[in-house]
Scaffold this motif. Structure first.
Motif, PDB file in Angstrom:
ATOM      1  N   ALA A 131      -5.463 -18.675  14.437  1.00  0.00           N
ATOM      2  CA  ALA A 131      -6.471 -17.626  14.281  1.00  0.00           C
ATOM      3  C   ALA A 131      -6.263 -16.517  15.307  1.00  0.00           C
ATOM      4  CB  ALA A 131      -7.871 -18.224  14.425  1.00  0.00           C
ATOM      5  N   ALA A 132      -5.959 -16.884  16.547  1.00  0.00           N
ATOM      6  CA  ALA A 132      -5.700 -15.887  17.588  1.00  0.00           C
ATOM      7  C   ALA A 132      -4.489 -15.034  17.228  1.00  0.00           C
ATOM      8  CB  ALA A 132      -5.479 -16.582  18.926  1.00  0.00           C
ATOM      9  N   SER A 133      -3.452 -15.686  16.710  1.00  0.00           N
ATOM     10  CA  SER A 133      -2.241 -14.972  16.295  1.00  0.00           C
ATOM     11  C   SER A 133      -2.543 -13.997  15.159  1.00  0.00           C
ATOM     12  CB  SER A 133      -1.172 -15.973  15.854  1.00  0.00           C
ATOM     13  OG  SER A 133      -0.096 -15.323  15.212  1.00  0.00           O
ATOM     14  N   GLU A 134      -3.328 -14.445  14.180  1.00  0.00           N
ATOM     15  CA  GLU A 134      -3.636 -13.583  13.036  1.00  0.00           C
ATOM     16  C   GLU A 134      -4.379 -12.327  13.474  1.00  0.00           C
ATOM     17  OE1 GLU A 134      -6.218 -13.819   8.905  1.00  0.00           O
ATOM     18  OE2 GLU A 134      -4.947 -15.520   9.471  1.00  0.00           O
ATOM     19  N   LYS A 135      -5.343 -12.474  14.379  1.00  0.00           N
ATOM     20  CA  LYS A 135      -6.069 -11.308  14.873  1.00  0.00           C
ATOM     21  C   LYS A 135      -5.128 -10.340  15.578  1.00  0.00           C
ATOM     22  CE  LYS A 135      -9.506  -8.679  16.186  1.00  0.00           C
ATOM     23  NZ  LYS A 135     -10.181  -7.778  15.216  1.00  0.00           N
ATOM     24  N   ALA A 136      -4.222 -10.873  16.395  1.00  0.00           N
ATOM     25  CA  ALA A 136      -3.282 -10.028  17.128  1.00  0.00           C
ATOM     26  C   ALA A 136      -2.362  -9.263  16.175  1.00  0.00           C
ATOM     27  CB  ALA A 136      -2.456 -10.871  18.099  1.00  0.00           C
ATOM     28  N   ILE A 137      -1.908  -9.930  15.102  1.00  0.00           N
ATOM     29  CA  ILE A 137      -1.028  -9.268  14.136  1.00  0.00           C
ATOM     30  C   ILE A 137      -1.797  -8.186  13.366  1.00  0.00           C
ATOM     31  CG2 ILE A 137       0.269  -9.610  11.990  1.00  0.00           C
ATOM     32  CD1 ILE A 137       1.821 -10.410  14.468  1.00  0.00           C
ATOM     33  N   HIS A 138      -3.058  -8.444  13.044  1.00  0.00           N
ATOM     34  CA  HIS A 138      -3.889  -7.412  12.414  1.00  0.00           C
ATOM     35  C   HIS A 138      -3.976  -6.175  13.318  1.00  0.00           C
ATOM     36  CE1 HIS A 138      -5.348  -9.068   8.680  1.00  0.00           C
ATOM     37  NE2 HIS A 138      -5.737 -10.190   9.255  1.00  0.00           N
ATOM     38  N   LEU A 139      -4.171  -6.394  14.609  1.00  0.00           N
ATOM     39  CA  LEU A 139      -4.259  -5.281  15.559  1.00  0.00           C
ATOM     40  C   LEU A 139      -2.947  -4.506  15.611  1.00  0.00           C
ATOM     41  CD1 LEU A 139      -6.137  -7.077  18.482  1.00  0.00           C
ATOM     42  CD2 LEU A 139      -7.085  -5.317  16.979  1.00  0.00           C
ATOM     43  N   LEU A 140      -1.831  -5.231  15.600  1.00  0.00           N
ATOM     44  CA  LEU A 140      -0.516  -4.592  15.629  1.00  0.00           C
ATOM     45  C   LEU A 140      -0.312  -3.719  14.394  1.00  0.00           C
ATOM     46  CD1 LEU A 140       2.406  -4.312  16.747  1.00  0.00           C
ATOM     47  CD2 LEU A 140       2.975  -6.379  15.450  1.00  0.00           C
ATOM     48  N   ILE A 141      -0.630  -4.261  13.220  1.00  0.00           N
ATOM     49  CA  ILE A 141      -0.420  -3.532  11.970  1.00  0.00           C
ATOM     50  C   ILE A 141      -1.356  -2.326  11.882  1.00  0.00           C
ATOM     51  CG2 ILE A 141      -0.560  -3.697   9.450  1.00  0.00           C
ATOM     52  CD1 ILE A 141       0.341  -6.644   9.769  1.00  0.00           C
ATOM     53  N   ASP A 142      -2.599  -2.497  12.320  1.00  0.00           N
ATOM     54  CA  ASP A 142      -3.542  -1.381  12.310  1.00  0.00           C
ATOM     55  C   ASP A 142      -3.080  -0.267  13.244  1.00  0.00           C
ATOM     56  OD1 ASP A 142      -5.120  -2.724  10.515  1.00  0.00           O
ATOM     57  OD2 ASP A 142      -6.597  -3.390  11.994  1.00  0.00           O
ATOM     58  N   ALA A 143      -2.585  -0.635  14.429  1.00  0.00           N
ATOM     59  CA  ALA A 143      -2.104   0.363  15.384  1.00  0.00           C
ATOM     60  C   ALA A 143      -0.897   1.106  14.825  1.00  0.00           C
ATOM     61  CB  ALA A 143      -1.745  -0.310  16.709  1.00  0.00           C
ATOM     62  N   TYR A 144      -0.028   0.379  14.138  1.00  0.00           N
ATOM     63  CA  TYR A 144       1.150   0.997  13.509  1.00  0.00           C
ATOM     64  C   TYR A 144       0.714   2.004  12.450  1.00  0.00           C
ATOM     65  CZ  TYR A 144       5.477   1.265  10.721  1.00  0.00           C
ATOM     66  OH  TYR A 144       6.586   1.698  10.031  1.00  0.00           O
ATOM     67  N   GLY A 145      -0.212   1.598  11.576  1.00  0.00           N
ATOM     68  CA  GLY A 145      -0.681   2.503  10.526  1.00  0.00           C
ATOM     69  C   GLY A 145      -1.367   3.726  11.089  1.00  0.00           C
ATOM     70  N   ASP A 146      -2.198   3.543  12.121  1.00  0.00           N
ATOM     71  CA  ASP A 146      -2.920   4.670  12.719  1.00  0.00           C
ATOM     72  C   ASP A 146      -1.991   5.663  13.400  1.00  0.00           C
ATOM     73  OD1 ASP A 146      -5.272   3.522  11.874  1.00  0.00           O
ATOM     74  OD2 ASP A 146      -5.804   2.690  13.845  1.00  0.00           O
ATOM     75  N   ALA A 147      -0.815   5.194  13.811  1.00  0.00           N
ATOM     76  CA  ALA A 147       0.105   6.058  14.555  1.00  0.00           C
ATOM     77  C   ALA A 147       1.113   6.786  13.663  1.00  0.00           C
ATOM     78  CB  ALA A 147       0.855   5.226  15.601  1.00  0.00           C
ATOM     79  N   ILE A 148       1.118   6.510  12.352  1.00  0.00           N
ATOM     80  CA  ILE A 148       2.049   7.198  11.448  1.00  0.00           C
ATOM     81  C   ILE A 148       1.723   8.690  11.444  1.00  0.00           C
ATOM     82  CG2 ILE A 148       2.804   7.433   9.049  1.00  0.00           C
ATOM     83  CD1 ILE A 148       2.339   4.427   8.720  1.00  0.00           C
ATOM     84  N   THR A 149       2.710   9.517  11.709  1.00  0.00           N
ATOM     85  CA  THR A 149       2.479  10.941  11.987  1.00  0.00           C
ATOM     86  C   THR A 149       2.220  11.786  10.745  1.00  0.00           C
ATOM     87  OG1 THR A 149       4.893  11.266  11.997  1.00  0.00           O
ATOM     88  CG2 THR A 149       3.811  10.882  14.135  1.00  0.00           C
ATOM     89  N   VAL A 150       2.733  11.374   9.603  1.00  0.00           N
ATOM     90  CA  VAL A 150       2.542  12.137   8.367  1.00  0.00           C
ATOM     91  C   VAL A 150       1.403  11.502   7.578  1.00  0.00           C
ATOM     92  CG1 VAL A 150       3.598  12.903   6.205  1.00  0.00           C
ATOM     93  CG2 VAL A 150       4.965  12.814   8.312  1.00  0.00           C
ATOM     94  N   ALA A 151       0.363  12.304   7.297  1.00  0.00           N
ATOM     95  CA  ALA A 151      -0.860  11.785   6.672  1.00  0.00           C
ATOM     96  C   ALA A 151      -0.583  11.061   5.355  1.00  0.00           C
ATOM     97  CB  ALA A 151      -1.858  12.911   6.460  1.00  0.00           C
ATOM     98  N   ALA A 152       0.288  11.618   4.522  1.00  0.00           N
ATOM     99  CA  ALA A 152       0.576  11.004   3.221  1.00  0.00           C
ATOM    100  C   ALA A 152       1.240   9.642   3.401  1.00  0.00           C
ATOM    101  CB  ALA A 152       1.471  11.918   2.393  1.00  0.00           C
ATOM    102  N   ASN A 153       2.140   9.541   4.372  1.00  0.00           N
ATOM    103  CA  ASN A 153       2.794   8.264   4.644  1.00  0.00           C
ATOM    104  C   ASN A 153       1.806   7.246   5.219  1.00  0.00           C
ATOM    105  OD1 ASN A 153       5.181   9.404   3.794  1.00  0.00           O
ATOM    106  ND2 ASN A 153       5.930   9.842   5.866  1.00  0.00           N
ATOM    107  N   MET A 154       0.878   7.740   6.039  1.00  0.00           N
ATOM    108  CA  MET A 154      -0.150   6.872   6.597  1.00  0.00           C
ATOM    109  C   MET A 154      -1.010   6.273   5.492  1.00  0.00           C
ATOM    110  SD  MET A 154      -3.347   7.834   9.126  1.00  0.00           S
ATOM    111  CE  MET A 154      -2.306   8.371  10.487  1.00  0.00           C
ATOM    112  N   GLU A 155      -1.457   7.115   4.561  1.00  0.00           N
ATOM    113  CA  GLU A 155      -2.303   6.629   3.472  1.00  0.00           C
ATOM    114  C   GLU A 155      -1.547   5.681   2.556  1.00  0.00           C
ATOM    115  OE1 GLU A 155      -5.557   6.970   3.211  1.00  0.00           O
ATOM    116  OE2 GLU A 155      -5.361   7.959   5.158  1.00  0.00           O
ATOM    117  N   SER A 156      -0.269   5.964   2.323  1.00  0.00           N
ATOM    118  CA  SER A 156       0.551   5.092   1.484  1.00  0.00           C
ATOM    119  C   SER A 156       0.680   3.713   2.123  1.00  0.00           C
ATOM    120  CB  SER A 156       1.933   5.699   1.284  1.00  0.00           C
ATOM    121  OG  SER A 156       2.774   4.825   0.567  1.00  0.00           O
ATOM    122  N   PHE A 157       0.932   3.682   3.444  1.00  0.00           N
ATOM    123  CA  PHE A 157       1.066   2.398   4.137  1.00  0.00           C
ATOM    124  C   PHE A 157      -0.250   1.637   4.098  1.00  0.00           C
ATOM    125  CE2 PHE A 157       0.576  -0.102   8.061  1.00  0.00           C
ATOM    126  CZ  PHE A 157       1.635  -0.977   7.909  1.00  0.00           C
TER     127      PHE A 157
END
Length: 253
Positions: A131-157
């Motif tokens: 469970a701890a691992s799953e939460k950490a991976i969710h945080l990693l993926i969310d941070a990656y998506g939030d940091a995508i520089t092109v809005a269209a690519n961000m929404e697609s991801f």
């Protein structure tokens, strides 16, 4: 998937991680190679797919220590030293020191995993660690998506990872990251995604599912679970290193 025996690789990772050893992991023919460094000393421990272990390097205290790791695993002890209760108690403090901004949910489940382990509930520890691992991976993926520089690519991801189970979400993240043009140049972060992170994420998810899906009695080794409690600190440290990189440099895909 590691070339070396998965169970033995998990024990070696845990032994190196719980002793704060600086190490890199690479795949060689029929084996996984763990190269450890301590100052100017360098030595390696190879884990073959058969489970056989082999130590390489010039004679040094580090090589002697890795030989002790090898011998202890071969004897079934799970590592070079049996961790004392006082050392296990320090795990949460060590995690806070090495990752000061660690999410409270990750830390809580990690502490619960330790409580379960100390109460001799190996299945409970494995489930809480997953469970701890799953939460950490969710945080990693969310941070990656939030940091995508092109809005269209961000929404697609975001559309591809939205409302998907964690394994599918992680696969989508890896597929996107493979084409990322702003990956970190730090060797530890650039290599660990497909080595340490993949192997650890798979282990934590597998053991959690083994407990959470009651088709059969789970076959969990107490020594392996303990090793991966120690490894979890390095795992979270790498995840937060990637999160900080994404936040500071953006994600170009």
């Amino acid at each position: 998937m590691s070339n070396g025996n998965e169970k033995v690789c998990a024990i070696v990772r845990g032994a190196l991680g719980s002793n704060n050893m600086d190490f890199e992991e690479s795949e060689i023919q029929h084996a996984t190679k763990f190269t450890a460094k301590s100052g100017a000393q360098v030595a390696s421990l190879n884990v073959y797919n058969s489970g056989k272990l082999h130590v390489e390097g010039k004679e040094s205290p580090l090589k002697v220590w890795l030989t002790q790791v090898k011998e202890s695993i071969e004897k079934g002890a799970g590592g070079p030293v049996v961790l004392l209760p006082a050392e296990i108690e320090k795990f949460p403090q060590t995690l806070r020191e090495r990752v000061p901004d660690c999410d409270d949910v990750v830390l809580w489940f990690f502490q619960e995993a330790l409580r379960c382990y100390k109460a001799d509930s190996v299945a409970g520890a494995a489930f809480m660690l997953g469970a701890a691992s799953e939460k950490a991976i969710h945080l990693l993926i969310d941070a990656y998506g939030d940091a995508i520089t092109v809005a269209a690519n961000m929404e697609s991801f975001r559309s591809r990872v939205n409302q998907k189970m964690i394994s599918r979400k992680y696969d989508e993240f890896k597929a996107s990251y493979a084409g990322c043009k702003s990956k970190p140049t730090d060797p530890i972060l650039s290599q660990d995604l497909t080595q340490l992170l993949d192997a650890a994420f798979t282990f934590y998810r597998y053991t959690r599912n083994a407990v959470g899906h009651p088709q059969i009695i789970p076959d969990l080794d107490k020594g392996v679970v303990l090793a991966n409690l120690g490894q979890f600190i390095v795992y979270i440290e790498r995840i937060y290193g990637l999160i900080r990189h994404f936040q500071q440099n953006g994600v170009v895909v």
